[in-house]
Write a protein that holds these residues in place. Structure first.
Motif, PDB file in Angstrom:
ATOM      1  N   ASP A 132      37.829  14.012  36.544  1.00 29.62           N
ATOM      2  CA  ASP A 132      37.202  12.760  36.766  1.00 29.62           C
ATOM      3  C   ASP A 132      36.241  12.132  35.622  1.00 29.62           C
ATOM      4  N   ALA A 133      36.215  10.695  35.371  1.00 35.76           N
ATOM      5  CA  ALA A 133      35.916  10.483  34.298  1.00 35.76           C
ATOM      6  C   ALA A 133      34.252  10.475  33.856  1.00 35.76           C
ATOM      7  N   ARG A 134      33.425  10.823  35.070  1.00 35.83           N
ATOM      8  CA  ARG A 134      32.078  11.029  34.810  1.00 35.83           C
ATOM      9  C   ARG A 134      31.266  10.031  34.033  1.00 35.83           C
ATOM     10  N   LEU A 135      31.685   8.860  34.368  1.00 39.88           N
ATOM     11  CA  LEU A 135      31.053   7.665  33.865  1.00 39.88           C
ATOM     12  C   LEU A 135      29.799   7.403  34.536  1.00 39.88           C
ATOM     13  N   PHE A 136      28.655   6.853  33.964  1.00 40.84           N
ATOM     14  CA  PHE A 136      27.604   6.260  34.580  1.00 40.84           C
ATOM     15  C   PHE A 136      27.857   5.314  35.516  1.00 40.84           C
ATOM     16  N   PRO A 137      27.528   5.320  36.614  1.00 39.46           N
ATOM     17  CA  PRO A 137      28.024   4.317  37.559  1.00 39.46           C
ATOM     18  C   PRO A 137      26.982   2.953  37.368  1.00 39.46           C
ATOM     19  N   HIS A 138      25.790   2.888  37.086  1.00 36.52           N
ATOM     20  CA  HIS A 138      24.842   1.807  36.680  1.00 36.52           C
ATOM     21  C   HIS A 138      24.906   1.395  35.613  1.00 36.52           C
ATOM     22  N   LEU A 139      25.754   1.899  34.517  1.00 40.89           N
ATOM     23  CA  LEU A 139      25.935   1.150  33.337  1.00 40.89           C
ATOM     24  C   LEU A 139      27.105   0.339  33.067  1.00 40.89           C
ATOM     25  N   SER A 140      27.300  -0.493  32.090  1.00 43.64           N
ATOM     26  CA  SER A 140      28.372  -0.893  31.855  1.00 43.64           C
ATOM     27  C   SER A 140      29.265   0.133  30.846  1.00 43.64           C
ATOM     28  N   VAL A 141      30.717  -0.557  30.764  1.00 43.88           N
ATOM     29  CA  VAL A 141      31.317   0.016  29.955  1.00 43.88           C
ATOM     30  C   VAL A 141      30.807   0.284  28.448  1.00 43.88           C
ATOM     31  N   ARG A 142      30.360  -0.885  28.061  1.00 44.02           N
ATOM     32  CA  ARG A 142      29.762  -0.857  26.813  1.00 44.02           C
ATOM     33  C   ARG A 142      28.639   0.183  26.511  1.00 44.02           C
ATOM     34  N   THR A 143      27.632   0.400  27.485  1.00 42.27           N
ATOM     35  CA  THR A 143      26.654   1.115  27.452  1.00 42.27           C
ATOM     36  C   THR A 143      27.237   2.621  27.740  1.00 42.27           C
ATOM     37  N   ASN A 144      28.201   2.921  28.326  1.00 37.45           N
ATOM     38  CA  ASN A 144      28.773   4.111  28.627  1.00 37.45           C
ATOM     39  C   ASN A 144      29.467   4.641  27.466  1.00 37.45           C
ATOM     40  N   LEU A 145      30.171   3.878  26.607  1.00 37.06           N
ATOM     41  CA  LEU A 145      30.726   4.224  25.323  1.00 37.06           C
ATOM     42  C   LEU A 145      29.621   4.600  24.324  1.00 37.06           C
ATOM     43  N   GLY A 146      28.558   3.909  24.340  1.00 37.85           N
ATOM     44  CA  GLY A 146      27.403   4.419  23.241  1.00 37.85           C
ATOM     45  C   GLY A 146      26.569   5.610  23.701  1.00 37.85           C
ATOM     46  N   TYR A 147      26.781   6.195  24.936  1.00 39.54           N
ATOM     47  CA  TYR A 147      26.122   7.348  25.249  1.00 39.54           C
ATOM     48  C   TYR A 147      26.428   8.275  24.741  1.00 39.54           C
ATOM     49  N   GLY A 148      27.640   8.729  24.425  1.00 41.12           N
ATOM     50  CA  GLY A 148      28.249   9.628  23.471  1.00 41.12           C
ATOM     51  C   GLY A 148      27.505   9.867  22.197  1.00 41.12           C
TER      52      GLY A 148
END
Length: 367
Positions: free
Chosen positions: A84-100
């Motif tokens: 499962d991708a385990r993305l943050f549901p409240h964040l945009s794709v752009r912000t999810n990408l920057g989290y790493g």
């Protein structure tokens, strides 16, 4: 870039004792459930400690029990992509990408960000939330997040297991590009032989916590003696080139060392190099060139191995340096008098080819 693993771990009645080395490209950990694949991923990622052993990635020791070294997971520079991708549901794709990148404490490199977004084809998704993405899109974003942390190694634990066939077909070309363009070694866990055949550079077969076989994908996957271990049929991997497309018949013409193959129409440009899997069950053997058959693919070769497998035998056929495998009954082998060194013809029906088992050769251009 490479990875070396030599570890032992005891967990209750289960013991993992595995040693292997792999170079650039994609290394597939292949085996039945309970064989130790995910446990091995946990050890490499730093989510578990071995009782004994050493793990080295890209020349850096991550674990060395003799030296008392155990690098914590956050210092290993390893990216992990789960089922499962385990993305943050409240964040945009752009912000999810920057989290790493933020978690790994790297400054933003606009050129790298743009390159990863282009490689994964997610530029049009940047302002969306995960809930508005398909399963395949979410996995591509998860891969991008892992890459932007600048890992020395990428671990992928059955990343396609939760996707339907359409979403798998959508994401496989991107994993091929990741293998060929990212410059990061990948350790990839899968139960699916079609995925492993299409993607793997190296295959490590695990059985009951031990390495049953390790080596180049084309050599390991055609071994009939390993089929009972990983619950998947043996088959050949052929390096072929798209020669022509016939719009009247809907067939694509491929050429390679084995000869010419006709397969169902492929949307590939002339000259594209492809890896084609032919399962042993789809290959017939004839001692003379057959006439009046509907099968379009008849390849001359010579038997170079006969391996008993239960009530059947696996017949390995060398065709100008390429190798096919055919599965026949012992009775058929006896009636035909099959023997090592014998000249034969391998026959494959065009409709037998599974598009899921046809992918780009490593280093080829995705078209």
């Amino acid at each position: 870039m490479s990875i070396q693993v030599d570890v032992t771990l005891h967990r209750g009645a289960f013991t993992l004792q595995a040693a292997f080395a792999a170079g650039p490209g994609l290394t597939a950990l292949f085996g039945r459930s309970g064989s130790g694949k995910t446990t091995l991923i946990d050890l490499i990622a730093g989510l578990a400690r071995p009782d004994r052993g050493r793990i080295v990635a890209d020349g850096t020791a991550l674990v060395d029990t003799e030296a008392g070294l155990f690098l914590p997971s956050h210092r290993r520079r390893i990216g992990v992509v789960f089922q499962d991708a385990r993305l943050f549901p409240h964040l945009s794709v752009r912000t999810n990408l920057g989290y790493g990148r933020v978690f790994a404490r790297h400054r933003a490199d606009p050129a790298q960000v743009d390159a990863v977004i282009a490689m994964l084809g997610i530029g049009h998704l940047l302002d969306r939330r995960p809930s508005g993405l398909s399963g395949g899109e979410r996995q591509r974003v998860a891969i991008g997040r892992a890459l932007l942390a600048r890992p020395r190694l990428l671990l992928m634990d059955e990343p396609l297991a939760a996707l339907d066939e359409a979403r798998k077909a959508e994401i496989l070309p991107y994993i091929e590009r990741l293998r060929d363009e990212a410059g990061v070694p990948i350790v990839y866990v899968s139960h699916a032989v079609s995925e492993v055949a299409r993607l793997a550079t190296t295959v490590i077969v695990l059985e009951a916590g031990r390495v049953a076989a390790a080596g180049p994908a084309e050599a390991i996957l055609r071994r009939a003696d390993l089929a009972p271990i990983h619950d998947a049929e043996a088959g050949a991997l052929l390096d072929m080139v798209v020669q022509a497309a016939d719009p009247e018949t809907g067939l694509t013409h491929l050429t390679g060392d084995a000869g010419r193959l006709l397969v169902p129409g492929l949307a590939r440009r002339i000259g594209t190099r492809l890896r084609v899997r032919i399962p042993a069950r789809d290959v017939l053997v004839a001692t003379t060139r057959p006439q009046g058959l509907s099968a379009r693919n008849i390849l001359p070769g010579r038997i170079c191995g006969i391996v008993p497998v239960g009530d059947e035998v696996a017949v390995e056929i060398a065709c100008n340096g390429a190798h096919l495998v055919a599965r026949v009954t012992r009775a058929a082998a006896a009636d035909l008098g099959l023997a090592n060194g014998q000249a034969v013809f391998a026959i494959v029906k065009s409709v037998a080819f599974d598009p899921a088992g046809i992918g780009l050769v490593r280093g080829s251009v995705a078209i």
